[in-house]
Design an enzyme around this catalytic site. Structure first.
Site: not given
Ligand code: UT7
Length: 331
Positions: A118, A258, A288
């Site tokens: 990520c 993020h 996500n």
């Protein structure tokens, strides 16, 4: 100020999300979950899924890159380098960046992938930035692309509600006006190696009938433990870069975090002294998307950013990897 010094500035951004929308209502039919649980625990309402045989992350990335080139009116052959952040590459090799070059008509460029989960986009952005600030290259494309649905177990309610597919790309060019990337902090904490991983398919546990039967080709995380680290580390590193650059909450035009969990983002903003109206948040639409979350936000908020705006980008993910980037928006 850093005038007359060459810095890397983002001069364009474009994104791509596939058409298919996987809603919480549909997930309620697949696993034992509820829209209410998913919304309150994560902030996610829906995510995009790439359908179609043989389409991988390079398809997502190439769509974003083609749209970036069209938007700027740039000939693909002008691009010096393509760096793709991904943990769901089409295949081990050629790299996803290689395949994106092929699909987008980019010839003779340096191209490679970065795997930092990520935090991948921030790692790739800073790496690409050094090619510009060193004077080596004039036009570098940094892409975040992940087809997370390809490594998600849709019978595991702990994980399948979180992820979506998407990609976005930025163009980096030189700036001598003190705009662009000002500073970065990129770190690793290997305590994460046992808490978030995909076990099989690599050289340690090559694919076999056994690894498939044991579902070891899927993303795994100990969500609760990862959550605790994410809340602390993402806020730590965002706060640290602000202190290092004498910035307070009011100096920040936007936090671009993020998108893993709305609660992690809220905790980070709170620690930075930044109100939620200055936070880019689109997790409700896309979930996500791993390396794509931050550039997808840049794409969506591009119309709101003003030249000279102070942006803090912050990420936390598998590894653990984490980091923050301070940049001044350049257009
Ligand atoms: O992006 C890279 C880094 N990753 C992250 O930053 C993710 C960090 N972790 C998280 O965002 C959260 O931990 C999750 C969203 C993954 C999970 O949320 P949580 O609030 O930590 O839930 P939990 O894992 O502690 O589970 C609480 C309960 C459990 O039931 P019991 O044991 O209390 O009876 C779970 O079994 O919720 C249950 N549960 C679910 N219930 C309904 C777990 N998943 C679901 C679900 N629907 N989908």
């Amino acid at each position: 100020m850093k005038a007359n010094i060459t810095q890397a500035a983002i001069t364009a951004v474009a994104g791509y999300v596939p058409e298919y929308i996987l809603t919480n209502a549909e997930l309620e039919k697949m696993v034992e979950t509820t829209d209410e649980w998913i919304t309150t625990r994560t902030g996610i309402k829906e995510r995009r899924i790439l359908k179609g045989e043989g389409k991988g992350s390079s398809h997502l990335g190439a769509e974003a890159v083609k749209s970036l080139l069209a938007k700027k009116g740039i000939n693909p052959e002008e691009i010096d380098a393509v760096i793709c952040a991904t943990i769901s590459p089409d295949m081990f090799f050629p790299s996803t960046a290689n395949l994106i070059c092929d699909k987008a008509g980019i010839k003779n460029a340096l191209s490679f992938d970065i795997a930092a989960a990520c935090s991948g986009f921030l790692y790739a952005l800073v790496t690409g930035g050094h090619y510009i600030s060193s004077g080596m290259y004039k036009k570098v494309i940094v892409v975040g692309a992940d087809k997370m649905s390809s490594i998600t177990d849709y019978s595991d309610r702990n994980n399948c509600i979180i992820f979506g597919d998407g990609a976005a790309a930025v163009l980096l060019e030189p700036s001598t006006d003190a705009l662009g990337i000002q500073d970065s902090i990129l770190r690793t904490d290997t305590v994460g190696k046992d808490l978030i991983f995909m076990k099989a398919g690599g050289s340690a546990y090559p694919a076999s009938a056994e690894t498939v039967a044991k579902k070891e080709h899927y993303f795994y995380q100990d969500g609760k433990s990862v959550f605790k680290f994410a809340v602390t580390k993402m806020a730590d590193v965002a706060e640290e870069i602000m202190k290092k650059n004498d910035l307070v909450g009011e100096d920040i035009a936007y936090l671009v975090p993020h998108q893993a969990n709305k609660r992690i983002i809220e905790a980070t903003a709170d620690r930075m002294g930044v109100s939620m109206d200055k936070v880019c948040l689109n997790i409700q639409k896309y979930g996500n998307t791993t390396a794509a979350t931050i550039p997808l936000c840049l794409w969506e908020w591009e119309k709101d950013f003003k030249k000279g705006d102070n942006l803090i980008l912050a990420a936390f993910g598998g590894g653990f990897t984490y980091g923050s980037v301070y940049l001044k928006w350049a257009y």
